[in-house]
Motif scaffolding. Structure first.
Motif, PDB file in Angstrom:
ATOM      1  N   ARG A 196       0.623  -1.136   0.034  1.00 29.96           N
ATOM      2  CA  ARG A 196       0.124  -0.136  -0.158  1.00 29.96           C
ATOM      3  C   ARG A 196       0.850   1.175  -0.015  1.00 29.96           C
ATOM      4  O   ARG A 196       0.478   2.333  -0.397  1.00 29.96           O
ATOM      5  CB  ARG A 196      -0.983   0.056   1.187  1.00 29.96           C
ATOM      6  CG  ARG A 196      -2.231  -0.792   1.214  1.00 29.96           C
ATOM      7  CD  ARG A 196      -3.147  -0.753   2.349  1.00 29.96           C
ATOM      8  NE  ARG A 196      -4.460  -1.236   2.229  1.00 29.96           N
ATOM      9  CZ  ARG A 196      -5.259  -1.293   3.395  1.00 29.96           C
ATOM     10  NH1 ARG A 196      -4.821  -1.156   4.467  1.00 29.96           N
ATOM     11  NH2 ARG A 196      -6.230  -1.953   3.012  1.00 29.96           N
ATOM     12  N   VAL A 197       2.098   1.046   0.541  1.00 33.82           N
ATOM     13  CA  VAL A 197       2.912   2.133   0.217  1.00 33.82           C
ATOM     14  C   VAL A 197       2.960   3.029  -1.047  1.00 33.82           C
ATOM     15  O   VAL A 197       3.181   4.399  -1.122  1.00 33.82           O
ATOM     16  CB  VAL A 197       4.639   1.919   0.851  1.00 33.82           C
ATOM     17  CG1 VAL A 197       5.499   3.206   0.871  1.00 33.82           C
ATOM     18  CG2 VAL A 197       4.256   1.507   2.416  1.00 33.82           C
ATOM     19  N   LYS A 198       2.967   2.180  -1.930  1.00 33.60           N
ATOM     20  CA  LYS A 198       3.163   2.699  -3.328  1.00 33.60           C
ATOM     21  C   LYS A 198       2.085   3.536  -3.509  1.00 33.60           C
ATOM     22  O   LYS A 198       1.865   4.734  -4.272  1.00 33.60           O
ATOM     23  CB  LYS A 198       3.076   1.282  -4.384  1.00 33.60           C
ATOM     24  CG  LYS A 198       4.309   0.503  -4.472  1.00 33.60           C
ATOM     25  CD  LYS A 198       4.540  -0.414  -5.402  1.00 33.60           C
ATOM     26  CE  LYS A 198       5.714  -1.168  -5.291  1.00 33.60           C
ATOM     27  NZ  LYS A 198       5.693  -2.450  -6.283  1.00 33.60           N
ATOM     28  N   LYS A 199       0.758   3.133  -3.199  1.00 35.58           N
ATOM     29  CA  LYS A 199      -0.338   3.855  -3.562  1.00 35.58           C
ATOM     30  C   LYS A 199      -0.155   5.139  -2.616  1.00 35.58           C
ATOM     31  O   LYS A 199      -0.640   6.390  -3.167  1.00 35.58           O
ATOM     32  CB  LYS A 199      -1.798   2.906  -3.040  1.00 35.58           C
ATOM     33  CG  LYS A 199      -2.823   3.811  -3.209  1.00 35.58           C
ATOM     34  CD  LYS A 199      -4.059   2.891  -3.230  1.00 35.58           C
ATOM     35  CE  LYS A 199      -5.400   3.623  -3.536  1.00 35.58           C
ATOM     36  NZ  LYS A 199      -6.574   2.587  -3.345  1.00 35.58           N
ATOM     37  N   ILE A 200       0.109   5.086  -1.205  1.00 35.66           N
ATOM     38  CA  ILE A 200       0.177   6.229  -0.408  1.00 35.66           C
ATOM     39  C   ILE A 200       1.085   7.175  -1.113  1.00 35.66           C
ATOM     40  O   ILE A 200       0.707   8.430  -1.152  1.00 35.66           O
ATOM     41  CB  ILE A 200       0.787   5.638   0.988  1.00 35.66           C
ATOM     42  CG1 ILE A 200      -0.362   4.951   1.855  1.00 35.66           C
ATOM     43  CG2 ILE A 200       1.323   6.921   1.759  1.00 35.66           C
ATOM     44  CD1 ILE A 200       0.057   4.314   2.992  1.00 35.66           C
ATOM     45  N   LYS A 201       2.354   6.879  -1.336  1.00 36.87           N
ATOM     46  CA  LYS A 201       3.333   7.729  -2.330  1.00 36.87           C
ATOM     47  C   LYS A 201       2.650   8.598  -3.589  1.00 36.87           C
ATOM     48  O   LYS A 201       2.861   9.739  -3.557  1.00 36.87           O
ATOM     49  CB  LYS A 201       4.546   7.066  -2.543  1.00 36.87           C
ATOM     50  CG  LYS A 201       5.318   6.494  -1.681  1.00 36.87           C
ATOM     51  CD  LYS A 201       6.703   5.675  -2.160  1.00 36.87           C
ATOM     52  CE  LYS A 201       7.470   6.595  -2.853  1.00 36.87           C
ATOM     53  NZ  LYS A 201       8.696   5.781  -3.250  1.00 36.87           N
ATOM     54  N   ARG A 202       1.596   7.730  -3.891  1.00 35.27           N
ATOM     55  CA  ARG A 202       1.008   8.299  -5.454  1.00 35.27           C
ATOM     56  C   ARG A 202      -0.061   9.411  -5.126  1.00 35.27           C
ATOM     57  O   ARG A 202      -0.122  10.300  -5.529  1.00 35.27           O
ATOM     58  CB  ARG A 202       0.664   7.152  -6.371  1.00 35.27           C
ATOM     59  CG  ARG A 202       0.090   7.591  -7.449  1.00 35.27           C
ATOM     60  CD  ARG A 202      -0.105   6.310  -8.612  1.00 35.27           C
ATOM     61  NE  ARG A 202      -1.109   5.586  -7.776  1.00 35.27           N
ATOM     62  CZ  ARG A 202      -2.414   5.376  -7.940  1.00 35.27           C
ATOM     63  NH1 ARG A 202      -3.179   6.405  -8.407  1.00 35.27           N
ATOM     64  NH2 ARG A 202      -3.046   4.457  -7.321  1.00 35.27           N
ATOM     65  N   VAL A 203      -1.038   9.050  -3.958  1.00 34.14           N
ATOM     66  CA  VAL A 203      -1.929   9.705  -3.875  1.00 34.14           C
ATOM     67  C   VAL A 203      -2.083  10.615  -2.479  1.00 34.14           C
ATOM     68  O   VAL A 203      -2.866  11.709  -2.424  1.00 34.14           O
ATOM     69  CB  VAL A 203      -3.303   8.968  -3.676  1.00 34.14           C
ATOM     70  CG1 VAL A 203      -3.304   8.103  -5.271  1.00 34.14           C
ATOM     71  CG2 VAL A 203      -3.302   7.916  -2.582  1.00 34.14           C
ATOM     72  N   VAL A 204      -1.228  10.490  -1.417  1.00 35.99           N
ATOM     73  CA  VAL A 204      -1.078  11.240  -0.495  1.00 35.99           C
ATOM     74  C   VAL A 204       0.175  12.432  -0.505  1.00 35.99           C
ATOM     75  O   VAL A 204       1.132  11.984  -0.933  1.00 35.99           O
ATOM     76  CB  VAL A 204      -0.752  10.437   0.842  1.00 35.99           C
ATOM     77  CG1 VAL A 204      -0.768  11.288   2.277  1.00 35.99           C
ATOM     78  CG2 VAL A 204      -2.008   9.340   1.000  1.00 35.99           C
ATOM     79  N   ASP A 205      -0.309  13.577  -0.444  1.00 39.06           N
ATOM     80  CA  ASP A 205       0.296  14.773  -0.490  1.00 39.06           C
ATOM     81  C   ASP A 205       1.307  14.872   0.563  1.00 39.06           C
ATOM     82  O   ASP A 205       2.485  15.344   0.574  1.00 39.06           O
ATOM     83  CB  ASP A 205      -0.071  16.081  -0.669  1.00 39.06           C
ATOM     84  CG  ASP A 205      -1.133  15.865  -2.098  1.00 39.06           C
ATOM     85  OD1 ASP A 205      -0.488  15.717  -3.049  1.00 39.06           O
ATOM     86  OD2 ASP A 205      -2.362  16.061  -2.174  1.00 39.06           O
ATOM     87  N   LYS A 206       0.803  14.653   1.831  1.00 43.13           N
ATOM     88  CA  LYS A 206       1.305  14.875   2.976  1.00 43.13           C
ATOM     89  C   LYS A 206       1.081  13.753   4.228  1.00 43.13           C
ATOM     90  O   LYS A 206      -0.175  13.749   4.346  1.00 43.13           O
ATOM     91  CB  LYS A 206       1.275  16.214   3.667  1.00 43.13           C
ATOM     92  CG  LYS A 206       2.193  16.537   4.596  1.00 43.13           C
ATOM     93  CD  LYS A 206       2.226  18.025   5.387  1.00 43.13           C
ATOM     94  CE  LYS A 206       3.232  18.282   6.321  1.00 43.13           C
ATOM     95  NZ  LYS A 206       4.533  18.039   6.027  1.00 43.13           N
ATOM     96  N   MET A 207       2.033  13.001   4.653  1.00 44.44           N
ATOM     97  CA  MET A 207       1.675  12.040   5.740  1.00 44.44           C
ATOM     98  C   MET A 207       2.278  12.517   7.124  1.00 44.44           C
ATOM     99  O   MET A 207       3.633  12.856   7.247  1.00 44.44           O
ATOM    100  CB  MET A 207       2.483  10.849   5.462  1.00 44.44           C
ATOM    101  CG  MET A 207       2.175   9.783   6.352  1.00 44.44           C
ATOM    102  SD  MET A 207       0.468   9.168   6.379  1.00 44.44           S
ATOM    103  CE  MET A 207       0.470   7.982   5.193  1.00 44.44           C
TER     104      MET A 207
END
Length: 371
Positions: free
Chosen positions: A126-137
């Motif tokens: 899921r990290v790949k998706k997070i990197k793609r769609v989340v601007d700031k974590m």
């Protein structure tokens, strides 16, 4: 600014409420439209959906409620577009929120994730998706920053907001015991969870285990989203259930039986020795066992990377084992001392108070880089 915030559980409601409180300080004109609960509403948020209608735990339960979940996702997308926020803030709740993150990103909204999904436990893909769609974590556990670095994704550690929530509750009612007609005996607290599914499973086991502890008063911390009648059906009215007072109960407790989740951390921060309990649907458990890549299920042990509190999971969770472990932590022996020492180390590892404020300032600066 307009904020659309999604929290799908009781813990998310708590942390979302504290974040809203701090965001209002940096942005007094802020408007909040949220999926959450009573605490967020108390901070002035307009609640679209209450988390009590959203919480499905376990693989089997998700599958059986798939139609409802898909309906909620479709409604959320439509509602988000109608509100047209300046930012979408997602609070944990990954199965739902990652779908909304992808949608919001595709619609060019700023997507901020506060309290990372537990991708370090399972579904690291899921990290790949997070990197793609989340601007700031923004992450709240100390090891999460290093975890994401392995995937070349920079995240910001702000500390754990529970430290704030608990510090704000330090001045509690002096008459709590008298108000709830609790006698002079020491208290064993039962925290069976916040969802009906887990309460149905955990609470009968906990009650059975504490029957012989007649020198103590047994008190159940009732989840605010569950009706009293639900507990009465299980307890037959023989055990006191107190609502909206988990922290007060923990402040007076000698020990606790706690369903795994945020409550294990809350119990630790109040310095209450605990036995962590978890039992789920057998199919869900067998699937999870194959997928989950962690050594512990309680946040206390996960943060410390060692066993501080005893975890009784699935087949190991029975009345006899609970009773035995409870006896150990109620005594003044080494088990209790070890737990209390571990709790002190835990507080230091969590980064101190001010997490909610740091998160709000970080969000404000991200959305307003010129200020």
């Amino acid at each position: 600014m307009k904020y659309y915030i999604i929290a799908g559980e009781a813990s998310g409601d708590l942390h979302g409420a504290n974040l809203i409180n701090e965001l209002k300080k940096t942005d007094p004109q802020a408007i909040f439209r949220c999926w959450g609960g009573d605490l967020m509403e108390e901070q002035g948020a307009e609640i679209v959906k209450h988390y009590r209608d959203l919480a499905f735990m376990g693989f089997f339960e998700v599958v059986t409620n798939l139609r409802t979940i898909i309906k909620n996702i479709d409604f959320c997308k439509s509602d988000l577009l109608n509100f047209n926020p300046d930012a979408v803030i997602l609070v944990d709740y990954p199965g739902f929120n990652l779908r909304i993150a992808e949608f919001a990103h595709d619609k060019n909204y700023k997507v901020i994730y506060y309290i990372s999904p537990q991708v370090w436990a399972w579904k690291q893909s899921r990290v790949k998706k997070i990197k793609r769609v989340v601007d700031k974590m923004l992450v709240i556990l100390p090891f999460e920053q290093d975890f994401y670095k392995r995937f070349n994704y920079e995240v910001e550690f702000v500390g754990h907001p529970l430290l704030d929530a608990i510090s704000r509750r330090e001045k509690m009612e002096d008459d709590f015991l008298q108000k709830h007609h609790l006698d002079g005996k020491k208290i064993i607290a039962l925290l069976p969870g916040s969802r009906k599914q887990e309460i149905k499973t955990m609470l009968p086991l906990m009650i059975n285990a504490v029957k012989s502890f007649t020198d103590y008063t047994i008190v159940i911390a009732g989840a605010p989203s569950i009706l009293p009648e639900f507990y009465e059906d299980i307890t037959e009215g023989k055990i006191k259930t107190i609502f909206n007072a988990t922290y007060e109960i923990l402040q007076h407790a000698e020990a606790a039986l706690v369903t795994s989740g945020t409550a294990t951390l809350e119990t630790a921060l109040f310095g209450v020795p605990q036995v962590v309990c978890y039992k789920g649907n057998r199919i869900s458990y067998l699937i999870a066992k194959q997928l989950i890549k962690i050594d512990f299920i309680s946040l206390v042990n996960l943060v410390m990377k060692k066993e501080i509190v005893k975890e009784l999971i699935q087949d190991d969770l029975n009345a006899e084992n609970i009773k035995s472990e409870l006896k150990n932590i109620l005594s003044t022996g080494s088990s209790r001392v070890k737990i209390l020492q571990g709790y002190q180390e835990l507080k230091e590892a969590l980064g101190g108070s001010g997490a909610s404020e740091r998160a709000a300032i970080s969000i404000h600066h991200y959305l307003n880089p010129s200020t």
